[in-house]
Design an enzyme around this catalytic site. Structure first.
Site, PDB file in Angstrom:
ATOM      1  N   HIS A 183       0.826  -1.200   0.000  1.00 59.07           N
ATOM      2  CA  HIS A 183       0.000   0.000   0.000  1.00 59.07           C
ATOM      3  C   HIS A 183       0.864   1.254   0.000  1.00 59.07           C
ATOM      4  O   HIS A 183       0.562   2.230  -0.679  1.00 59.07           O
ATOM      5  CB  HIS A 183      -0.911  -0.007   1.235  1.00 59.07           C
ATOM      6  CG  HIS A 183      -1.739   1.235   1.394  1.00 59.07           C
ATOM      7  ND1 HIS A 183      -1.238   2.387   1.952  1.00 59.07           N
ATOM      8  CD2 HIS A 183      -3.034   1.503   1.077  1.00 59.07           C
ATOM      9  CE1 HIS A 183      -2.182   3.325   1.962  1.00 59.07           C
ATOM     10  NE2 HIS A 183      -3.280   2.808   1.432  1.00 59.07           N
ATOM     11  N   GLY A 184       1.928   1.263   0.788  1.00 60.92           N
ATOM     12  CA  GLY A 184       2.858   2.373   0.816  1.00 60.92           C
ATOM     13  C   GLY A 184       2.657   3.366   1.941  1.00 60.92           C
ATOM     14  O   GLY A 184       3.580   4.107   2.290  1.00 60.92           O
ATOM     15  N   ASP A 185       1.453   3.410   2.512  1.00 60.84           N
ATOM     16  CA  ASP A 185       1.183   4.316   3.639  1.00 60.84           C
ATOM     17  C   ASP A 185       0.065   3.711   4.479  1.00 60.84           C
ATOM     18  O   ASP A 185      -0.988   4.317   4.687  1.00 60.84           O
ATOM     19  CB  ASP A 185       0.791   5.705   3.142  1.00 60.84           C
ATOM     20  CG  ASP A 185       0.645   6.713   4.286  1.00 60.84           C
ATOM     21  OD1 ASP A 185       1.182   6.453   5.381  1.00 60.84           O
ATOM     22  OD2 ASP A 185      -0.012   7.750   4.078  1.00 60.84           O
ATOM     23  N   LEU A 186       0.300   2.510   4.985  1.00 62.17           N
ATOM     24  CA  LEU A 186      -0.768   1.754   5.631  1.00 62.17           C
ATOM     25  C   LEU A 186      -0.929   2.184   7.094  1.00 62.17           C
ATOM     26  O   LEU A 186      -0.548   1.480   8.021  1.00 62.17           O
ATOM     27  CB  LEU A 186      -0.501   0.251   5.540  1.00 62.17           C
ATOM     28  CG  LEU A 186      -1.742  -0.627   5.779  1.00 62.17           C
ATOM     29  CD1 LEU A 186      -2.775  -0.403   4.693  1.00 62.17           C
ATOM     30  CD2 LEU A 186      -1.356  -2.095   5.841  1.00 62.17           C
ATOM     31  N   CYS A 187      -1.515   3.354   7.284  1.00 65.14           N
ATOM     32  CA  CYS A 187      -1.848   3.834   8.616  1.00 65.14           C
ATOM     33  C   CYS A 187      -3.356   3.667   8.839  1.00 65.14           C
ATOM     34  O   CYS A 187      -4.124   3.453   7.887  1.00 65.14           O
ATOM     35  CB  CYS A 187      -1.416   5.277   8.806  1.00 65.14           C
ATOM     36  SG  CYS A 187      -2.045   6.408   7.577  1.00 65.14           S
TER      37      CYS A 187
END
Length: 265
Positions: A183-187
């Protein structure tokens, strides 16, 4: 970046003209997000990452629950991404933060759905060779917001003197990669529970990358949200439970590395 309705591309207006919306701001990218009843319109300066977001969302269609790309267009130096609106609750909502096991289970489901997609099929390469070039561009362009990083990262009492020092360390300590669909920014705010179905949004850095890119940022986001980093303290972050539910043996060096890399974005 407040664009009057008549400044939008005609192709976008065909869908949203005269429809009411609310405006939110997203992160540090300068993006404006208009939330309509059934659509979301993301407007931001033209960039490779916004182009990648549209391509990666299209790639994920039918593989994992994500918004549907209705239209992506570049006009007058701006990118316009019109997508369907998800109906659900973010995992940073109180009901999930009050139940960490359920929170971790839903996040784990997203991770394993992503990892089940062959990385070789990804439309974009987000491995360290590329991400470090992006980080260098941010450092050289003075785009790193040093006031919005962990207090222990920079400064007199930080691990690094400045973003340049951190970038050199990241290049010199580049780890071996285990490439997956990332995803690259899985917050937590990017993960939604939509009536029992877990979905994800926001993909500027989606692509083929090390699995710890997602594990590390999910780790940080879960810990910060649970332990009062955004106001309310819910509970002490249970690392063992987190990794047990994810079915992951923690690599703490990689967790540290990818959290530090994210400080330059």
């Amino acid at each position: 970046m407040n664009r009057e309705i008549n400044e939008l591309p005609e192709s976008i207006l065909k869908t949203v003209r005269h429809k009411p919306y609310e405006v939110t701001r997203v992160g540090l990218s300068g993006a404006e997000v208009r939330v309509y009843e059934n659509f979301v319109l993301k407007i931001q300066p033209h960039s490779a990452t916004s182009v990648n977001e549209a391509a990666f969302m299209r790639f994920l269609q039918g593989k994992i629950p994500v918004p549907e790309v209705v239209l992506f267009q570049t006009q007058n130096g701006m990118d316009y991404l019109l997508m369907t609106r998800l109906r659900g609750r973010m995992l940073c909502s109180e009901e999930y933060l009050s139940n960490p096991k359920t929170l971790f289970e839903k996040a784990a489901k997203v991770l394993h759905m992503l990892w089940a997609i062959p990385a070789k099929d990804c439309p974009s390469d987000m491995s360290l060779s590329y991400k470090l070039r992006l980080a260098e561009n941010n450092v050289v362009g003075n785009l790193v917001d040093v006031g919005n990083v962990n207090p222990s990262t920079f400064g007199a009492h930080g691990r690094f003197k400045n973003p340049e020092h951190l970038l050199r360390w990241l290049i010199d300590n580049k780890p071996a990669e285990d490439i997956v669909t990332s995803h690259g920014d899985l917050c937590l705010p990017n993960i939604f529970d939509c009536g029992g179905e877990t979905a994800i949004i926001d993909f500027p850095y989606g692509g083929a990358a090390d699995r710890y890119c997602d594990i590390a940022l999910l780790y940080r986001s879960s810990k910060d949200n649970l332990q009062g980093g955004y106001g309310k303290f819910y509970s002490k972050f249970d690392e063992k439970l987190f990794f047990d539910v994810l079915s992951v043996t923690p690599d703490r060096d990689k967790i540290d590395y990818y959290i530090l890399l994210d400080e330059l974005f």
